[in-house]
Design an enzyme around this catalytic site. Structure first.
Site, PDB file in Angstrom:
ATOM      1  N   GLU A  73     -10.677  16.760  48.575  1.00 17.94           N
ATOM      2  CA  GLU A  73      -9.223  16.763  48.412  1.00 17.94           C
ATOM      3  C   GLU A  73      -8.709  17.991  47.652  1.00 17.94           C
ATOM      4  O   GLU A  73      -7.600  17.959  47.100  1.00 17.94           O
ATOM      5  CB  GLU A  73      -8.774  15.484  47.700  1.00 17.94           C
ATOM      6  CG  GLU A  73      -9.047  14.238  48.522  1.00 17.94           C
ATOM      7  CD  GLU A  73      -8.346  13.018  47.959  1.00 17.94           C
ATOM      8  OE1 GLU A  73      -7.352  12.575  48.566  1.00 17.94           O
ATOM      9  OE2 GLU A  73      -8.787  12.512  46.915  1.00 17.94           O
ATOM     10  N   HIS A  92      -5.185  15.398  40.247  1.00 20.92           N
ATOM     11  CA  HIS A  92      -5.185  14.307  41.229  1.00 20.92           C
ATOM     12  C   HIS A  92      -6.022  13.175  40.653  1.00 20.92           C
ATOM     13  O   HIS A  92      -7.136  13.411  40.182  1.00 20.92           O
ATOM     14  CB  HIS A  92      -5.766  14.752  42.572  1.00 20.92           C
ATOM     15  CG  HIS A  92      -6.031  13.589  43.487  1.00 20.92           C
ATOM     16  ND1 HIS A  92      -5.033  12.691  43.834  1.00 20.92           N
ATOM     17  CD2 HIS A  92      -7.167  13.134  44.079  1.00 20.92           C
ATOM     18  CE1 HIS A  92      -5.555  11.757  44.617  1.00 20.92           C
ATOM     19  NE2 HIS A  92      -6.842  11.996  44.779  1.00 20.92           N
ATOM     20  N   HIS A  94      -6.610   8.505  40.445  1.00 21.97           N
ATOM     21  CA  HIS A  94      -6.398   7.172  41.005  1.00 21.97           C
ATOM     22  C   HIS A  94      -6.144   6.196  39.854  1.00 21.97           C
ATOM     23  O   HIS A  94      -6.661   5.089  39.844  1.00 21.97           O
ATOM     24  CB  HIS A  94      -7.619   6.724  41.810  1.00 21.97           C
ATOM     25  CG  HIS A  94      -8.163   7.780  42.734  1.00 21.97           C
ATOM     26  ND1 HIS A  94      -9.492   8.134  42.786  1.00 21.97           N
ATOM     27  CD2 HIS A  94      -7.538   8.586  43.641  1.00 21.97           C
ATOM     28  CE1 HIS A  94      -9.673   9.093  43.685  1.00 21.97           C
ATOM     29  NE2 HIS A  94      -8.505   9.398  44.209  1.00 21.97           N
ATOM     30  N   HIS A 162      -3.471   4.873  47.123  1.00 22.43           N
ATOM     31  CA  HIS A 162      -4.473   5.884  46.798  1.00 22.43           C
ATOM     32  C   HIS A 162      -4.425   6.297  45.325  1.00 22.43           C
ATOM     33  O   HIS A 162      -5.378   6.070  44.593  1.00 22.43           O
ATOM     34  CB  HIS A 162      -4.232   7.084  47.730  1.00 22.43           C
ATOM     35  CG  HIS A 162      -5.194   8.206  47.562  1.00 22.43           C
ATOM     36  ND1 HIS A 162      -5.267   9.247  48.453  1.00 22.43           N
ATOM     37  CD2 HIS A 162      -6.120   8.478  46.614  1.00 22.43           C
ATOM     38  CE1 HIS A 162      -6.195  10.101  48.057  1.00 22.43           C
ATOM     39  NE2 HIS A 162      -6.729   9.657  46.949  1.00 22.43           N
TER      40      HIS A 162
END
Ligand code: MN
Length: 270
Positions: A73, A92, A94, A162
C-alpha cells in the site's frame, strides 16, 4: 540523520499507542528532494530500524530496492505527496476505534481539545466508487490517487472497512493526529453510548475548532507531546540495544524472527 531517526521512532510511538500493530506505516517526504519520500521496507512497525528505511519516488518506485520487500500500500504515500505539497508526512493505519465510523453514516465530530482538528472534516473513502467489489487494499497507483483525492485538503480520511490515512506538515503532526484520531473515535463512541440513541452530545462548534487549533499551533503545544513520546521511544530502543546488541549486527534477522514468534504467541510484551 535526525529525520530518519524520528521516522524510526515514529513507528514505535504509533505501535505503543495501538494505532499500528503488525501492519500500518508512516513516511516522510525527503527534505532534499520533494519528489522523494522515505518509508520502511515491508516489516512490522516495532521492528523498524534505520537499516529498514527505503527511499521512493512519488510513483512509489524504489530508488535502490536491493531485494527488499515493499509495502503493497505504499501508493497511499506517493499519491498524497503528489497532490498535497504542504504534507510532509503520511500515516496509514487500521486503528480499531476509527473503523466503525468508516462503515456507518455517523461522522466523526470534534469533542475534545487534542482532537479539535477532527472539526476540519474527516471524509470517508469508499473503494467501491473506484473499483468493482474486491480486495480493499490500495495496491495500485490509481487507487492511491483516488484516495488522495478524497483526502483533499483534510487532515485525514477514513477508508471504509479498512482503516484511515492521516497527513501532516511534519512527522510529529501526522503521528499526533493519528493517535488523537483513534482516541477521538473511542471517546465519541463512549459519548454516544452514554447519550443513548438520539441523545444530545455537545460537540465543538466551528469557532471552537478554529480557536483551539490556532492556539495549539501558535503556542507550539505539540512540541511537549512529541518530546515526551520521542524520549520514551528512544529510551526503549536503547534498552533493546543493550539487551540484544546483535540486533544491529549480523544476527538481527534471527532476532527479528524470534521477536515475531514472540508476538504471534502472545508471550512478548503486551
Ligand atoms: Mn491497510
Amino acid at each position: 540523520m535526525r529525520l530518519i531517526e524520528d521516522l524510526v521512532l515514529s513507528y514505535r510511538i504509533l505501535a505503543a499507542h495501538g494505532v499500528v500493530d503488525a501492519y500500518g506505516h508512516i513516511s516522510v517526504r525527503s527534505p532534499s528532494d520533494p519528489n522523494r519520500y522515505f518509508l520502511a521496507r515491508s516489516i512490522a512497525p516495532e521492528l523498524v530500524t534505520e537499516d529498514d528505511i527505503m527511499e521512493f519516488d512519488l510513483d512509489s518506485n524504489p530508488v535502490d530496492q536491493r531485494g527488499r520487500g515493499m509495502y503493497l500500500e505504499r501508493y497511499i504515500h506517493g499519491e498524497v505527496y503528489k497532490v498535497r505539497p504542504d504534507v510532509h508526512s503520511v500515516v496509514h493505519n487500521h486503528s480499531p476505534s476509527v473503523i466503525p465510523f468508516g462503515v456507518t453514516t455517523v461522522p466523526l465530530r470534534p469533542l475534545f481539545n487534542t482532537a479539535a482538528f477532527v472539526g476540519e472534516g474527516i471524509p470517508t473513502f469508499e473503494i467501491r466508487d473506484f473499483q468493482p467489489s474486491g480486495d480493499i487494499i490500495i495496491k495500485t497507483p490509481q487507487l492511491g490517487a483516488a484516495l488522495a483525492g478524497v483526502v483533499g485538503r483534510h487532515p485525514a480520511a477514513l477508508m471504509r472497512g479498512h482503516g484511515s490515512v492521516v497527513v501532516g506538515a511534519s512527522i510529529p503532526a501526522a503521528v499526533i493526529r493519528s493517535i488523537y484520531l483513534e482516541l477521538s473515535a473511542k471517546l465519541q463512541t463512549q459519548a454516544m453510548l452514554i447519550a443513548g440513541p438520539g441523545g444530545p452530545i455537545t460537540f465543538y462548534d466551528d469557532a471552537e475548532v478554529a480557536a483551539t487549533t490556532a492556539r495549539q499551533d501558535s503556542a507550539r503545544t505539540w512540541e511537549r507531546t512529541w518530546d515526551l513520546w520521542r524520549t520514551k521511544a528512544k529510551a526503549e530502543l536503547a534498552a533493546e540495544a543493550r539487551r540484544s546488541p546483535a540486533r544491529s549486527g549480523t544476527d538481527s534477522r534471527i532476532l527479528q524472527l524470534w521477536r515475531r514468534a514472540q508476538t504471534a504467541c502472545g508471550c512478548g510484551r503486551p
